[in-house]
Design a protein around this motif. Structure first.
Motif, PDB file in Angstrom:
ATOM      1  N   ARG A 175       0.844  -1.202   0.000  1.00  0.00           N
ATOM      2  CA  ARG A 175       0.000   0.000   0.000  1.00  0.00           C
ATOM      3  C   ARG A 175       0.874   1.245   0.000  1.00  0.00           C
ATOM      4  O   ARG A 175       0.599   2.222  -0.702  1.00  0.00           O
ATOM      5  CB  ARG A 175      -0.909  -0.015   1.226  1.00  0.00           C
ATOM      6  CG  ARG A 175      -1.838   1.209   1.327  1.00  0.00           C
ATOM      7  CD  ARG A 175      -2.445   1.328   2.705  1.00  0.00           C
ATOM      8  NE  ARG A 175      -1.414   1.437   3.735  1.00  0.00           N
ATOM      9  CZ  ARG A 175      -1.667   1.460   5.050  1.00  0.00           C
ATOM     10  NH1 ARG A 175      -2.917   1.359   5.477  1.00  0.00           N
ATOM     11  NH2 ARG A 175      -0.680   1.567   5.916  1.00  0.00           N
ATOM     12  N   ASP A 176       1.957   1.216   0.773  1.00  0.00           N
ATOM     13  CA  ASP A 176       2.857   2.366   0.842  1.00  0.00           C
ATOM     14  C   ASP A 176       3.589   2.583  -0.482  1.00  0.00           C
ATOM     15  O   ASP A 176       4.106   3.685  -0.727  1.00  0.00           O
ATOM     16  CB  ASP A 176       3.867   2.176   1.970  1.00  0.00           C
ATOM     17  CG  ASP A 176       3.213   2.171   3.347  1.00  0.00           C
ATOM     18  OD1 ASP A 176       2.052   2.618   3.450  1.00  0.00           O
ATOM     19  OD2 ASP A 176       3.848   1.694   4.310  1.00  0.00           O
ATOM     20  N   ARG A 177       3.659   1.550  -1.325  1.00  0.00           N
ATOM     21  CA  ARG A 177       4.273   1.678  -2.653  1.00  0.00           C
ATOM     22  C   ARG A 177       3.267   2.144  -3.703  1.00  0.00           C
ATOM     23  O   ARG A 177       3.601   2.249  -4.883  1.00  0.00           O
ATOM     24  CB  ARG A 177       4.863   0.335  -3.091  1.00  0.00           C
ATOM     25  CG  ARG A 177       6.055  -0.122  -2.256  1.00  0.00           C
ATOM     26  CD  ARG A 177       6.484  -1.527  -2.669  1.00  0.00           C
ATOM     27  NE  ARG A 177       6.870  -1.564  -4.077  1.00  0.00           N
ATOM     28  CZ  ARG A 177       6.668  -2.617  -4.878  1.00  0.00           C
ATOM     29  NH1 ARG A 177       6.076  -3.716  -4.418  1.00  0.00           N
ATOM     30  NH2 ARG A 177       7.057  -2.586  -6.130  1.00  0.00           N
ATOM     31  N   GLY A 178       2.018   2.423  -3.287  1.00  0.00           N
ATOM     32  CA  GLY A 178       1.014   2.926  -4.211  1.00  0.00           C
ATOM     33  C   GLY A 178      -0.024   1.921  -4.640  1.00  0.00           C
ATOM     34  O   GLY A 178      -0.914   2.250  -5.441  1.00  0.00           O
ATOM     35  N   PHE A 179       0.048   0.690  -4.143  1.00  0.00           N
ATOM     36  CA  PHE A 179      -0.978  -0.290  -4.467  1.00  0.00           C
ATOM     37  C   PHE A 179      -2.295   0.114  -3.777  1.00  0.00           C
ATOM     38  O   PHE A 179      -2.288   0.781  -2.739  1.00  0.00           O
ATOM     39  CB  PHE A 179      -0.570  -1.686  -4.002  1.00  0.00           C
ATOM     40  CG  PHE A 179       0.556  -2.296  -4.794  1.00  0.00           C
ATOM     41  CD1 PHE A 179       1.465  -1.521  -5.480  1.00  0.00           C
ATOM     42  CD2 PHE A 179       0.713  -3.666  -4.835  1.00  0.00           C
ATOM     43  CE1 PHE A 179       2.509  -2.077  -6.205  1.00  0.00           C
ATOM     44  CE2 PHE A 179       1.748  -4.245  -5.545  1.00  0.00           C
ATOM     45  CZ  PHE A 179       2.653  -3.453  -6.237  1.00  0.00           C
ATOM     46  N   ILE A 180      -3.406  -0.302  -4.353  1.00  0.00           N
ATOM     47  CA  ILE A 180      -4.731   0.028  -3.825  1.00  0.00           C
ATOM     48  C   ILE A 180      -5.272  -1.192  -3.088  1.00  0.00           C
ATOM     49  O   ILE A 180      -5.563  -2.218  -3.708  1.00  0.00           O
ATOM     50  CB  ILE A 180      -5.687   0.444  -4.959  1.00  0.00           C
ATOM     51  CG1 ILE A 180      -5.118   1.651  -5.711  1.00  0.00           C
ATOM     52  CG2 ILE A 180      -7.068   0.773  -4.405  1.00  0.00           C
ATOM     53  CD1 ILE A 180      -5.843   1.960  -7.006  1.00  0.00           C
ATOM     54  N   SER A 181      -5.390  -1.088  -1.777  1.00  0.00           N
ATOM     55  CA  SER A 181      -5.836  -2.206  -0.942  1.00  0.00           C
ATOM     56  C   SER A 181      -7.240  -1.907  -0.432  1.00  0.00           C
ATOM     57  O   SER A 181      -7.448  -0.925   0.291  1.00  0.00           O
ATOM     58  CB  SER A 181      -4.879  -2.416   0.235  1.00  0.00           C
ATOM     59  OG  SER A 181      -3.582  -2.701  -0.229  1.00  0.00           O
TER      60      SER A 181
END
Length: 279
Positions: A175-181
């Motif tokens: 999530r911190d890398r930009g993934f959408i959780s």
């Protein structure tokens, strides 16, 4: 003979990867290997990030194995087999190298990007295809559909989720890398969905990294699409399952294989090459 890859031998690993896949370039492999070595999932799973194949104590082959543990009753680990290569003089030993890895009965193994030649080999090692392909969906169209009693919201580290899910710290790392959780709330059930943003023919898009339940998707797509659209995502590539209704076109590419689990209702690429590398 197999021996684990360690940070001290990273230069040897990059050299073999660049030799086997020169179209990517050495800088790509330096960055990619470092991403795998930095990934905490392997340490949590107690599994090496990759292996060398040695001949007379010299590395002549390589195989990357990003991994991570899963919760649930069985508590198994998922190991993604990626980027394997043997030098031409030793290529006939490929079955020996693969068998040495796959004979471990503990992990669930996945191969997410096999070439047609590798697809033909995998059944001999106990692998079976998981999906018929991937589907393309347009979020503006899906968002217009009426929703039911399904709620979708952002994932939180203290969520109690259904099924075999990765540890919260690994979900948070991506999530911190930009993934959408996101979490699908359907009655008392809570299912995790993780999407990785990318560009699809210049359009802002995302593809599914983790789907906790494909059975929950048909009712959840309108709410999922609204969340993704709010983040600027216009196109979604999603792993699909036979028998689960799918809104739009099915593409044969994206076929992946697994050994040790059928993944009938789950997409599970979190901690894999599709998650960690800039493919």
């Amino acid at each position: 003979m197999l021996t684990p890859i360690t940070p001290a031998r990273a230069a040897e690993a990059v050299s073999l990867l660049d030799e086997g896949f020169p179209e990517r370039g050495q800088a790509f492999w330096q960055r990619s290997l470092q991403q795998i070595l930095d990934w905490p999932g392997n340490a949590l799973a107690g599994y090496p990030p990759g292996f060398f194949w040695l001949e007379k104590e010299q590395p002549v082959g390589i195989l990357l194995t990003p991994a991570s543990p899963r919760g649930g009753p069985e508590g198994r680990i998922v190991v993604n087999v990626s980027s394997w290569y043997l030098r031409p003089d030793f290529r006939w030993k490929a079955p020996l190298m693969l068998r040495a890895v796959f004979r471990d009965p503990g992990p669930v193994f996945t191969d997410l990007t096999p070439t047609p030649e590798v697809q033909a080999m995998l059944p001999a090692f106990g692998f079976r295809p998981v999906n018929p392909g991937i589907g393309l969906q347009l979020t503006p169209l899906l968002a217009l559909r009426p929703g039911g009693d399904v709620r979708v919201r952002a994932w939180q580290p203290d969520d109690r989720l259904e099924g075999a899910v990765p540890p919260p710290e690994l979900i948070a790392r991506n999530r911190d890398r930009g993934f959408i959780s996101l979490v699908i709330e359907q009655g008392a059930a809570r299912h995790l969905c993780v999407f990785r943003p990318f560009r699809y023919r210049s359009l802002p898009a995302a593809f599914s990294i983790f789907i906790g339940s494909h059975a929950a998707l048909p009712a959840a797509w309108p709410a999922l699409a609204r969340h993704l659209l709010a983040r600027g995502i216009l196109v979604v590539q999603c792993d699909v399952r036979a028998g689960v209704p799918h809104p739009l076109a099915l593409r044969r590419r994206g076929l992946w294989f697994a050994k040790g689990e059928t993944f009938d209702d789950r997409t599970d690429h979190l901690g894999s090459e599709l998650c960690l590398l800039d493919l």
